[in-house]
Design a protein around this motif. Sequence first.
Motif, PDB file in Angstrom:
ATOM      1  N   GLY A  50      -4.623 -25.845 -68.993  1.00 50.96           N
ATOM      2  CA  GLY A  50      -6.254 -25.998 -68.802  1.00 50.96           C
ATOM      3  C   GLY A  50      -7.100 -24.736 -67.235  1.00 50.96           C
ATOM      4  N   ARG A  51      -5.527 -24.292 -67.033  1.00 45.12           N
ATOM      5  CA  ARG A  51      -6.532 -23.620 -65.622  1.00 45.12           C
ATOM      6  C   ARG A  51      -5.451 -22.446 -66.158  1.00 45.12           C
ATOM      7  N   SER A  52      -5.533 -22.059 -64.935  1.00 44.60           N
ATOM      8  CA  SER A  52      -5.866 -20.440 -64.618  1.00 44.60           C
ATOM      9  C   SER A  52      -4.226 -20.552 -63.380  1.00 44.60           C
ATOM     10  N   SER A  53      -3.369 -19.189 -64.125  1.00 42.21           N
ATOM     11  CA  SER A  53      -2.130 -18.485 -63.400  1.00 42.21           C
ATOM     12  C   SER A  53      -2.107 -17.203 -63.350  1.00 42.21           C
ATOM     13  N   ILE A  54      -1.569 -17.109 -62.298  1.00 39.09           N
ATOM     14  CA  ILE A  54      -1.371 -15.679 -62.028  1.00 39.09           C
ATOM     15  C   ILE A  54      -0.088 -15.066 -61.427  1.00 39.09           C
ATOM     16  N   TYR A  55       0.657 -14.183 -61.231  1.00 36.03           N
ATOM     17  CA  TYR A  55       2.191 -13.682 -61.060  1.00 36.03           C
ATOM     18  C   TYR A  55       2.066 -13.642 -59.732  1.00 36.03           C
ATOM     19  N   ARG A  56       3.501 -14.112 -59.480  1.00 33.89           N
ATOM     20  CA  ARG A  56       3.889 -13.998 -57.376  1.00 33.89           C
ATOM     21  C   ARG A  56       3.638 -12.702 -56.556  1.00 33.89           C
ATOM     22  N   SER A  57       3.428 -11.579 -57.423  1.00 39.85           N
ATOM     23  CA  SER A  57       3.661 -10.434 -56.384  1.00 39.85           C
ATOM     24  C   SER A  57       2.292 -10.070 -57.117  1.00 39.85           C
ATOM     25  N   LEU A  58       1.060 -10.786 -57.506  1.00 44.61           N
ATOM     26  CA  LEU A  58      -0.207  -9.727 -58.038  1.00 44.61           C
ATOM     27  C   LEU A  58      -1.077  -9.574 -56.643  1.00 44.61           C
ATOM     28  N   VAL A  59      -1.479  -8.167 -56.716  1.00 46.56           N
ATOM     29  CA  VAL A  59      -2.126  -7.574 -55.478  1.00 46.56           C
ATOM     30  C   VAL A  59      -3.380  -7.048 -55.971  1.00 46.56           C
ATOM     31  N   VAL A  60      -4.538  -7.453 -55.794  1.00 46.14           N
ATOM     32  CA  VAL A  60      -6.292  -7.561 -56.092  1.00 46.14           C
ATOM     33  C   VAL A  60      -6.183  -5.935 -56.267  1.00 46.14           C
ATOM     34  N   ASN A  61      -7.172  -5.529 -57.334  1.00 48.83           N
ATOM     35  CA  ASN A  61      -7.387  -3.852 -58.038  1.00 48.83           C
ATOM     36  C   ASN A  61      -8.550  -3.305 -56.762  1.00 48.83           C
ATOM     37  N   THR A  62      -9.161  -4.008 -56.323  1.00 45.40           N
ATOM     38  CA  THR A  62     -10.680  -3.800 -55.346  1.00 45.40           C
ATOM     39  C   THR A  62     -10.425  -3.824 -53.585  1.00 45.40           C
ATOM     40  N   SER A  63     -10.808  -2.976 -53.452  1.00 49.36           N
ATOM     41  CA  SER A  63     -11.011  -3.016 -51.436  1.00 49.36           C
ATOM     42  C   SER A  63     -11.028  -4.466 -50.682  1.00 49.36           C
ATOM     43  N   LYS A  64     -10.650  -4.450 -49.300  1.00 52.51           N
ATOM     44  CA  LYS A  64     -12.068  -5.755 -49.169  1.00 52.51           C
ATOM     45  C   LYS A  64     -13.118  -5.629 -48.458  1.00 52.51           C
ATOM     46  N   GLU A  65     -13.727  -4.329 -48.030  1.00 51.83           N
ATOM     47  CA  GLU A  65     -14.634  -3.521 -48.007  1.00 51.83           C
ATOM     48  C   GLU A  65     -16.167  -3.527 -49.170  1.00 51.83           C
ATOM     49  N   MET A  66     -15.412  -3.557 -49.620  1.00 52.18           N
ATOM     50  CA  MET A  66     -15.928  -3.685 -51.599  1.00 52.18           C
ATOM     51  C   MET A  66     -15.837  -5.335 -51.712  1.00 52.18           C
ATOM     52  N   MET A  67     -14.946  -6.532 -51.761  1.00 55.94           N
ATOM     53  CA  MET A  67     -15.163  -7.001 -53.071  1.00 55.94           C
ATOM     54  C   MET A  67     -15.234  -8.682 -51.894  1.00 55.94           C
ATOM     55  N   CYS A  68     -15.653  -8.059 -50.762  1.00 51.51           N
ATOM     56  CA  CYS A  68     -16.330  -9.115 -49.727  1.00 51.51           C
ATOM     57  C   CYS A  68     -17.465  -9.634 -50.047  1.00 51.51           C
ATOM     58  N   PHE A  69     -17.769 -10.658 -49.542  1.00 48.22           N
ATOM     59  CA  PHE A  69     -18.799 -11.466 -49.913  1.00 48.22           C
ATOM     60  C   PHE A  69     -19.233 -10.864 -49.044  1.00 48.22           C
ATOM     61  N   SER A  70     -21.111 -11.020 -49.201  1.00 52.77           N
ATOM     62  CA  SER A  70     -22.550  -9.736 -48.073  1.00 52.77           C
ATOM     63  C   SER A  70     -22.646 -10.306 -47.347  1.00 52.77           C
ATOM     64  N   ASP A  71     -22.395 -11.660 -46.689  1.00 50.81           N
ATOM     65  CA  ASP A  71     -22.207 -12.204 -44.585  1.00 50.81           C
ATOM     66  C   ASP A  71     -21.008 -12.612 -44.560  1.00 50.81           C
ATOM     67  N   PHE A  72     -20.031 -11.876 -44.842  1.00 49.36           N
ATOM     68  CA  PHE A  72     -19.197 -12.827 -44.070  1.00 49.36           C
ATOM     69  C   PHE A  72     -17.768 -11.799 -44.688  1.00 49.36           C
ATOM     70  N   PRO A  73     -17.619 -10.709 -43.714  1.00 49.64           N
ATOM     71  CA  PRO A  73     -16.508  -9.497 -43.917  1.00 49.64           C
ATOM     72  C   PRO A  73     -15.876  -9.525 -43.693  1.00 49.64           C
ATOM     73  N   MET A  74     -14.413  -9.142 -44.028  1.00 47.90           N
ATOM     74  CA  MET A  74     -13.159  -9.734 -44.146  1.00 47.90           C
ATOM     75  C   MET A  74     -12.356  -9.271 -43.048  1.00 47.90           C
ATOM     76  N   PRO A  75     -11.600  -9.864 -42.356  1.00 43.78           N
ATOM     77  CA  PRO A  75     -11.060  -9.647 -40.762  1.00 43.78           C
ATOM     78  C   PRO A  75     -10.340  -7.853 -40.813  1.00 43.78           C
ATOM     79  N   ALA A  76     -10.576  -7.617 -40.138  1.00 45.02           N
ATOM     80  CA  ALA A  76     -10.741  -6.174 -39.525  1.00 45.02           C
ATOM     81  C   ALA A  76      -8.972  -5.845 -39.720  1.00 45.02           C
ATOM     82  N   ASP A  77      -7.780  -6.973 -39.811  1.00 36.42           N
ATOM     83  CA  ASP A  77      -6.688  -6.466 -39.898  1.00 36.42           C
ATOM     84  C   ASP A  77      -5.945  -6.639 -40.851  1.00 36.42           C
ATOM     85  N   TYR A  78      -6.959  -7.450 -42.125  1.00 40.23           N
ATOM     86  CA  TYR A  78      -6.401  -7.383 -43.818  1.00 40.23           C
ATOM     87  C   TYR A  78      -6.333  -6.052 -43.826  1.00 40.23           C
ATOM     88  N   PRO A  79      -5.315  -6.010 -45.019  1.00 39.59           N
ATOM     89  CA  PRO A  79      -4.257  -4.508 -45.802  1.00 39.59           C
ATOM     90  C   PRO A  79      -5.633  -4.138 -46.639  1.00 39.59           C
TER      91      PRO A  79
END
Length: 545
Positions: A50-79
């Motif tokens: 009944g809950r979602s599940s992901i695999y250990r090596s999962l990496v996002v398919n969209t980059s941090k600047e495109m996927m962040c919330f609009s008034d809270f940028p991701m930390p600059a040192d994040y890949p």
Amino acid sequence: MSQRVAVIGAGPSGLTSIKSCLDEGLKPTCFESSDDIGGLWRFKETPEPGRSSIYRSLVVNTSKEMMCFSDFPMPADYPNYMLHSQLLQYFRLYAQHFDLLRHITFQTSVLTVRQRPDFSRSGQWEVVTENREGQEQRHVFDGVLVCSGHYTQPVSPLDQFPGHESFPGRCLHSWEYKDAEAFRGKRVVVVGIGNSGGDIAVEISRAAEKTFLSTRKGAWVLARMSSSGLPLDMTAISRFTVLLTSMLPRALVNWAAERTLNHRYDHRLYGLQPTHRLLEQKPLINDDLPGRILQGAVVLKPDLRGFQGSGLLFQDGTMEGDIDAVVFCTGYNGTFSFLPPSLCSGPQGDLNLYRRVFPPALERPTLAIMGLFQTKGPIFPAVEMQARWVTRVIAGLTQLPPRKTISASIPAALHVDYIPYLDSLAEQVGVRPNILGLLLREPSVGLRVLLGPCTPYQYRLRGPGKWDGARQAILTQWERVAQPFRTRLEPEPPRPLVLLSPLLITLSVGAVMLAVVLSQCKLTLCLQDLLQDSTHLLDWLSALL
């Protein structure tokens, strides 16, 4: 008295929905069945029904600047493309920054959501919950936002294949998959070539004796990296790209893009050639699959036909014997068992939604399904825009068209075009960027909004929820892209001095402005914006010259 809103689920959709409720003066109560936030992006060693599940090596398919919330940028040192654990940490930072956790009730499941008897007048809902002790409680809410996701009910087509009962190996869904260790030295077939199927086939191929990837339709394969090593979505998803492709024949755009992809690796030669054109469906995002095919570690096969002992038969008549395991990467059912059956208005009992949010059967738009769509762009900014729009509708600040109009305008497909979809919702909220005004007042920002990546900050420049940091976030977005690379600094070579004629600059920007005007459907409104901002014209030209 503030209207009370139930938010079901504390994943990314739930978190931004809570914040949007608070921004509009609503009183949210979030029910989360687990003991933590994150939803899909919270990794667990053992999947829970009944809950979602992901695999250990999962990496996002969209980059941090495109996927962040609009008034809270991701930390600059994040890949730029991060592991699931770093994304979960970003959600924790977001929840802490906006003080969202105090609105969440953990380890509480929603059992039913029903309309109250006076729904046609009040628009209220009765929500029945169950806590970890098994105690039920009834609540009354003025609105309900369903943010529980749709990756909880895996679809396995195993019963469709004859002979599966006598197969001695293991059959599992990607929902159960965690890592490749269990498949070391084995012969494995992965069925399905979506993003999960590509990831899992590549990972298993590094441990298995042989890995086969079975696909019915094939796929166009894109890497996360674009030219100069930049994130693909930062270079491809822009307003200018949308404008340009809308002015060209679709067949020509498909031909040019497919030709570019085939220059990297011939999809037909590699067995990847799909039955659809590139722009018709979501591509497969995978950095390693073509290389694993080139090395023979992954072998492409057609659609699965059936089982024969320990062997698998395929649609082209070939058979692969001594198979130890089959991993089905065949998607999920987007069902919500706690919702009234009357909301499922589709031909197969599925959810048809107005603008992929509101069930059209409702007399009053006080229940919304968040995130139930597919797009070639980032999902989080689109869900955030949904939340900003929905909360204004529930608060009575934005009106929907008549129900007849809504019923006639519901798309059958789950797919939405990213920028046009966001702009259509932003228009309703009152936050769609005024590009002409930006080009006149602040050409440095306006040109970045038009020609640069369509980052979420563009929807915080004006209107309700305006963020004072949006302008600076747009001006510094490429600096945050570069920051994680700066781990070995080398002196930069001197740059050649390039002198551009002021007249050339003026003509170039003028051509851009003309293209924007021509792209607008309402030319009169554009001219009004131009006249309204004409007081800035002399200052703007002076800055250019």
